[in-house]
Motif scaffolding. Structure first.
Motif, mmCIF file in Angstrom:
data_model
loop_
_atom_site.group_PDB
_atom_site.id
_atom_site.type_symbol
_atom_site.label_atom_id
_atom_site.label_comp_id
_atom_site.label_asym_id
_atom_site.label_seq_id
_atom_site.Cartn_x
_atom_site.Cartn_y
_atom_site.Cartn_z
ATOM 1 N N SER A 12 0.835 -1.199 0.000
ATOM 2 C CA SER A 12 0.000 0.000 0.000
ATOM 3 C C SER A 12 0.871 1.250 0.000
ATOM 4 C CB SER A 12 -0.908 0.013 1.225
ATOM 5 O OG SER A 12 -1.869 -1.005 1.155
ATOM 6 N N GLY A 13 0.487 2.215 -0.824
ATOM 7 C CA GLY A 13 1.230 3.452 -0.947
ATOM 8 C C GLY A 13 2.164 3.485 -2.130
ATOM 9 N N GLN A 14 2.464 2.307 -2.695
ATOM 10 C CA GLN A 14 3.348 2.251 -3.843
ATOM 11 C C GLN A 14 2.568 1.915 -5.112
ATOM 12 O OE1 GLN A 14 6.647 -0.485 -2.784
ATOM 13 N NE2 GLN A 14 7.867 1.380 -2.520
ATOM 14 N N THR A 15 3.152 2.213 -6.246
ATOM 15 C CA THR A 15 2.600 1.854 -7.555
ATOM 16 C C THR A 15 3.642 1.067 -8.322
ATOM 17 O OG1 THR A 15 3.359 3.954 -8.496
ATOM 18 C CG2 THR A 15 1.099 3.874 -7.639
ATOM 19 N N LYS A 16 3.146 0.180 -9.195
ATOM 20 C CA LYS A 16 4.024 -0.676 -9.997
ATOM 21 C C LYS A 16 3.992 -0.223 -11.451
ATOM 22 C CE LYS A 16 2.771 -4.533 -11.804
ATOM 23 N NZ LYS A 16 3.323 -4.392 -13.171
ATOM 24 N N SER A 17 5.144 -0.193 -12.071
ATOM 25 C CA SER A 17 5.213 0.165 -13.485
ATOM 26 C C SER A 17 4.779 -1.018 -14.342
ATOM 27 C CB SER A 17 6.639 0.573 -13.861
ATOM 28 O OG SER A 17 7.538 -0.516 -13.664
ATOM 29 N N GLY A 18 4.218 -0.720 -15.519
ATOM 30 C CA GLY A 18 3.808 -1.767 -16.445
ATOM 31 C C GLY A 18 2.424 -2.299 -16.155
ATOM 32 N N PRO A 19 1.899 -3.131 -17.062
ATOM 33 C CA PRO A 19 0.546 -3.680 -16.897
ATOM 34 C C PRO A 19 0.482 -4.726 -15.802
ATOM 35 C CG PRO A 19 1.599 -4.619 -18.835
ATOM 36 C CD PRO A 19 2.526 -3.552 -18.330
ATOM 37 N N PHE A 20 -0.743 -4.978 -15.361
ATOM 38 C CA PHE A 20 -0.965 -5.985 -14.322
ATOM 39 C C PHE A 20 -0.527 -7.359 -14.833
ATOM 40 C CE2 PHE A 20 -3.637 -9.220 -12.268
ATOM 41 C CZ PHE A 20 -3.374 -8.943 -10.928
ATOM 42 N N GLY A 21 0.147 -8.115 -13.953
ATOM 43 C CA GLY A 21 0.589 -9.461 -14.300
ATOM 44 C C GLY A 21 1.975 -9.529 -14.871
ATOM 45 N N VAL A 22 2.570 -8.381 -15.190
ATOM 46 C CA VAL A 22 3.904 -8.326 -15.770
ATOM 47 C C VAL A 22 4.852 -7.740 -14.735
ATOM 48 C CG1 VAL A 22 5.321 -7.345 -17.611
ATOM 49 C CG2 VAL A 22 2.969 -8.090 -18.083
ATOM 50 N N PRO A 23 6.049 -8.308 -14.539
ATOM 51 C CA PRO A 23 6.987 -7.751 -13.558
ATOM 52 C C PRO A 23 7.285 -6.288 -13.838
ATOM 53 C CG PRO A 23 7.765 -9.867 -14.395
ATOM 54 C CD PRO A 23 6.601 -9.487 -15.243
ATOM 55 N N GLY A 24 7.486 -5.526 -12.759
ATOM 56 C CA GLY A 24 7.817 -4.118 -12.889
ATOM 57 C C GLY A 24 8.243 -3.547 -11.561
ATOM 58 N N ALA A 25 9.027 -2.493 -11.591
ATOM 59 C CA ALA A 25 9.517 -1.862 -10.378
ATOM 60 C C ALA A 25 8.401 -1.123 -9.656
ATOM 61 C CB ALA A 25 10.657 -0.906 -10.708
ATOM 62 N N SER A 26 8.477 -1.093 -8.327
ATOM 63 C CA SER A 26 7.511 -0.370 -7.499
ATOM 64 C C SER A 26 8.161 0.906 -6.973
ATOM 65 C CB SER A 26 7.040 -1.228 -6.322
ATOM 66 O OG SER A 26 6.288 -2.336 -6.780
ATOM 67 N N THR A 27 7.407 1.982 -6.994
ATOM 68 C CA THR A 27 7.910 3.261 -6.518
ATOM 69 C C THR A 27 6.889 3.899 -5.582
ATOM 70 O OG1 THR A 27 6.979 4.383 -8.466
ATOM 71 C CG2 THR A 27 9.283 3.666 -8.595
ATOM 72 N N GLY A 28 7.350 4.864 -4.787
ATOM 73 C CA GLY A 28 6.466 5.556 -3.862
ATOM 74 C C GLY A 28 6.767 5.197 -2.420
ATOM 75 N N GLN A 29 6.135 5.895 -1.496
ATOM 76 C CA GLN A 29 6.339 5.706 -0.067
ATOM 77 C C GLN A 29 5.347 4.668 0.460
ATOM 78 O OE1 GLN A 29 8.757 7.159 1.823
ATOM 79 N NE2 GLN A 29 8.081 5.862 3.526
#
Length: 839
Positions: free
Chosen positions: A334-351
């Motif tokens: 919670s508080g972070q967002t993931k890059s890329g579409p759902f189901g595909v690996p991606g970096a998470s950013t945010g607090q």
């Protein structure tokens, strides 16, 4: 859908009819005597009030001093009474008091401090009646009152238990723990029964402990941990032991108490309570509340390599923490967002959002003239944004509310109790991105009587209990046909102790439990105790314990992954020699919908309880300032609940060919499909094809070990405690379901050492060291080695004034990052400062 009904309620009433016999056997309440003794207990050197002093007279009447040191004993007969004042850490004191009929005498005393002799402390968790630690017929440890006070403001109750002998404390996240006695630890561990004032605080759906909801303990209570199977007196899930937490009554917590705690990692906590007692000491009320907000060590794992990077910092080599999952999670914290579409690996950013816990509770005590205590209490806790690792991956508790309530009536020789423990929550599966709801509750009623016979040489304890557990996941986790259910459980128990001679005592206990989710279970206990001296005892016991399957294990129905595409397999079979036999089966329908065969986790309604039974040889002794104990145990375990495996559920047999296939070709076709897909391919309700994984019962194992402990009071204010435990196990691998095995998930060697200093002014300092040997961990998706772990803990406290205390709590102060359970978070250090005000 199974809903509670009038018939079910009537069934509970009829099956608990023995409670009526218990109540009928109780002594009449009330007495014509109104004589009393009251007064105040203070420290001899400082004059400060002494709470928690037990004040008793012959005949069993007792009271406990409150925060201001005040007490009252009533009702008492006219005549001369010997009043005994005692508390661990103070010299016992006796006074003779003569009472006239209807009179009240004032008796103030001062007590001198002496070394704490833990072996002589009284416990109730072993036999459900008071007895000294050194006499108790089981391996039992008591958390010292000072330890309870200094850790009570930290919000991590299990941390005060992790350095007890024979205990494995596995910390998965900041506020999630798996506390286990001896072996076979798992995420969401259920092998240790946890009771608060007799109330089972487990989550009804899973049966595990939600430790974040047990984050506040009032100083003045007691904490006892009994190791070894305890089902003979406590029934289901007292598999490896019983943790009994007893909170103080209202009389012992008078007045206002406020505390504020803050520190790292970005932690803030406040607690408060106020207790009021009537001027005649006949009744009182207490209100408590608190809130905590804290950052955690948790990290999102939405990208390939996130997990390995996190674990590499904790000493786990890359590629060794094996997981059968995808290796990354679909949703961030919670508080972070993931890059890329759902189901595909991606970096998470945010607090990342902090975890938060709040609670409020109230208690009312009434003290009838016969010396018994009637209690009505209840409260509610709320947890937000907590990460919980499990066998299938992590989940995020978005919001969980835990209401509870308890009614109790306790006297010297009987007790009656009814309680409610509930949960309303929503969780997010981080590996699947799916939500799960939980509306569950436990309702329990229990009665117990105790007494002596044959001139006091024998003692008997007996009781009955009834319980209803309701579970409703709104179709998110359980099979809709079994969701919204109410299950009933009943038990009857007894224990008899008898002194054959002045030095030899036999103990025999048994309990019978029956319920809608399991067949009748009989749990016996036999013991022989030899006391060569007053403060020394040997014992040999045999015990049985069992662990019931949870509603989740029996009735879960949940997608286990993406559907299988078996079109290529069907095409290959049509081109094989079996092809002509498939002429009557339309293309794409050999497996109902061959392009999308569902993969399901389906509960096993035939699961049996896991069981353990074994022998224990123990020795305990108090030699003036030295307390020693040694325990050796050997147990055999059977009917393990397996991992989620294909072919483990007898309700879902081998896949069968469509009716259009000629009889002569059906066997060869079914064998070819099973060889290509495995045992999980089957047909579910309605005849459609699915791939099913379930838990089953299979396997036997043996566990054995040694637990040694010593406590040495070097000087009046200086104490050293040390313990060591060795644990070993072996499994009969051919006895398990093919493809399944278990590991004990317990370090073979653990050791603890602590040095505590208590100054005359009330200052205290404690340094603790914890060691866990390296071991291999395997459960669910996870399989790999865990390195050895070391941790130093520091506690400091100082009474700034008569009403203000300052304290420091530091755990793992050298910040050795370690993973205690695969799937869990790499645990770091924590440093808190607290101020407590008691005007």
């Amino acid at each position: 859908m199974h809903q509670p009904s009038r018939i079910a309620i009537a069934s509970i009433f009829l099956r608990t009819a023995p409670l009526g016999a218990l109540v009928a056997a109780l002594p009449a309440v009330g007495t014509s005597q109104s004589s009393a003794i009251r007064g105040r207990v203070t420290a001899a050197e400082s004059g400060a009030p002494l709470p928690g002093i037990t004040v008793s007279v012959s005949g069993g009447r007792a009271a406990v001093s409150d925060d201001d040191g005040r007490y009252v004993l009533r009702p008492l007969d006219a005549g001369t009474h010997t009043v005994l004042f005692r508390r661990i850490g103070f010299a016992p004191h006796e006074e003779a008091v003569t009472l006239d009929a209807g009179a009240t005498r004032e008796l103030d005393v001062s007590l001198a401090p002496i070394p704490a002799l833990l072996g002589l402390v009284q416990v109730t968790g072993v036999s459900r009646v008071p007895e000294r630690v050194v006499d108790a017929p089981a391996a039992v440890s008591v958390v010292p009152a000072e330890r309870l006070k200094e850790m009570g403001v930290a919000g991590q109750v299990p941390m005060m238990l992790g350095d007890l002998p024979g205990i494995h404390l596995s910390q998965s996240t900041m506020f999630d723990f798996n506390l286990n006695a001896r072996g076979f630890n798992t995420p969401t561990n259920r092998r240790l029964l946890v009771l608060i004032d007799g109330r089972d605080v487990a989550v009804p759906l899973l049966g595990n402990q939600d430790w974040a909801d047990i984050n506040a303990l009032e100083p003045g209570g007691s904490v006892e941990l009994v190791r070894g199977p305890g089902s003979a007196l406590y029934g289901p899930n007292a598999f490896g032991g019983v943790l009994a937490i007893n909170t103080p009554g209202v009389r012992e917590t008078r007045g206002l108490r406020l505390s504020a705690t803050g520190g790292q990692p970005n932690d803030a906590r406040v607690d408060g309570r106020y207790g009021w007692v009537a001027s005649d000491y006949r009744w009182g009320v207490r209100l408590s509340a608190g809130a905590q907000r804290s950052d955690t060590w948790d990290r999102s794992r939405t990208n390939v390599g996130d997990l390995e990077n996190e674990y590499a910092e904790a000493g786990i080599a890359r590629g060794t923490a094996g997981t059968s999952g995808a290796g990354y999670e679909l949703v961030p914290l919670s508080g972070q967002t993931k890059s890329g579409p759902f189901g595909v690996p991606g970096a998470s950013t945010g607090q990342i959002d902090p975890a938060s816990m709040t609670y409020v509770s109230g208690r009312a005590d009434y003290y009838p003239a016969d010396g018994s205590v009637m209690t009505a209490e209840g409260g509610v806790g709320r947890n937000v944004n907590l990460v919980i690792p499990g066998v299938g991956g992590r989940s995020l508790t978005l919001d969980a509310t835990r209401p509870w309530g308890r009614l109790g009536w306790t006297a010297d020789n009987f007790s009656l109790m009814a309680y409610y423990t509930g949960r309303t929550g929503r969780n997010l599966g981080m590996g699947s991105g799916t939500y799960a709801d939980d509306r569950s509750a436990t309702m329990h009623v229990e009665g117990q009587v105790s007494g002596h016979f044959d001139g006091g040489r024998g003692r008997v304890v007996a009781g009955v209990s009834a319980r209803t557990v309701t579970v409703d996941t709104k179709g998110t986790l359980l099979d809709p046909a079994a969701d919204g259910r109410a299950d009933e459980f009943y038990g009857v128990f007894s224990q008899v102790d008898y002194e054959l001679t002045r030095r030899w005592k036999v103990v025999a206990a048994t309990r019978v439990d029956e319920g809608t989710l399991h067949q009748a279970q009989v749990s016996p206990k036999l013991g022989l105790v030899f006391s060569p001296a007053r403060d020394q005892s040997w014992r040999l016991t045999w015990n049985r314990g069992y662990l019931t399957p949870s509603a989740l294990e029996r009735f879960i129905r949940f997608p286990a992954g993406a559907p299988l595409d078996l079109r290529a397999l069907e095409a290959g079979l049509r081109q094989s020699p079996l092809g002509p036999a498939l002429a009557g089966v339309p293309d794409g329908t050999l497996f109902t919908n061959s392009a999308a065969v569902p993969v399901l986790v389906i509960g096993n309604r035939d699961l049996r309880p896991e069981a353990t039974s074994g022998f224990e040889l123990g020795w305990k002794a108090q030699f003036e300032r030295l307390f020693l104990s040694a325990d050796v145990f050997y147990s055999e375990l059977k009917d393990f609940t397996s991992e989620l495996l294909p072919g483990a559920n007898p309700a879902y047999g081998a896949w069968t060919a469509p009716s259009q296939v000629p009889d002569a070709a059906r066997g060869p076709l079914e064998a070819a499909v099973a060889q290509a897909v495995g045992a999980g391919i089957t047909r579910i309700e309605g005849g459609s094809t699915a791939y099913v994984v379930s838990s089953g019962n299979a396997g036997t194992a043996k566990e054995y070990g040694t637990e040694l402990a010593a406590g040495w009071q070097l000087r009046d204010g200086l104490r050293v405690d040390a313990n060591y435990a060795y644990y070993g196990f072996s499994v009969d691998q051919p006895a398990f379901v093919p493809g399944d095995t278990v590991r004990a998930n317990t370090p073979p060697n653990t050791a603890n050492l602590s040095v505590a200093w208590n100054g005359r002014s009330g200052a205290r300092a404690r340094l603790g060291y914890r060691f866990e040997d390296a071991f291999r961990y395997r459960v669910g998706l996870w399989n790999g080695p865990l390195p050895a772990a070391h941790a130093f803990d520091v506690n400091l406290s100082y009474p700034l004034t008569r009403t203000v205390d300052l304290s420091f709590i530091g755990t793992n102060v050298l910040d050795e990052r370690r993973v205690h359970a695969l799937g869990g978070t790499a645990v770091g250090s924590r440093a808190l400062a607290a101020m407590t005000w008691t005007p």
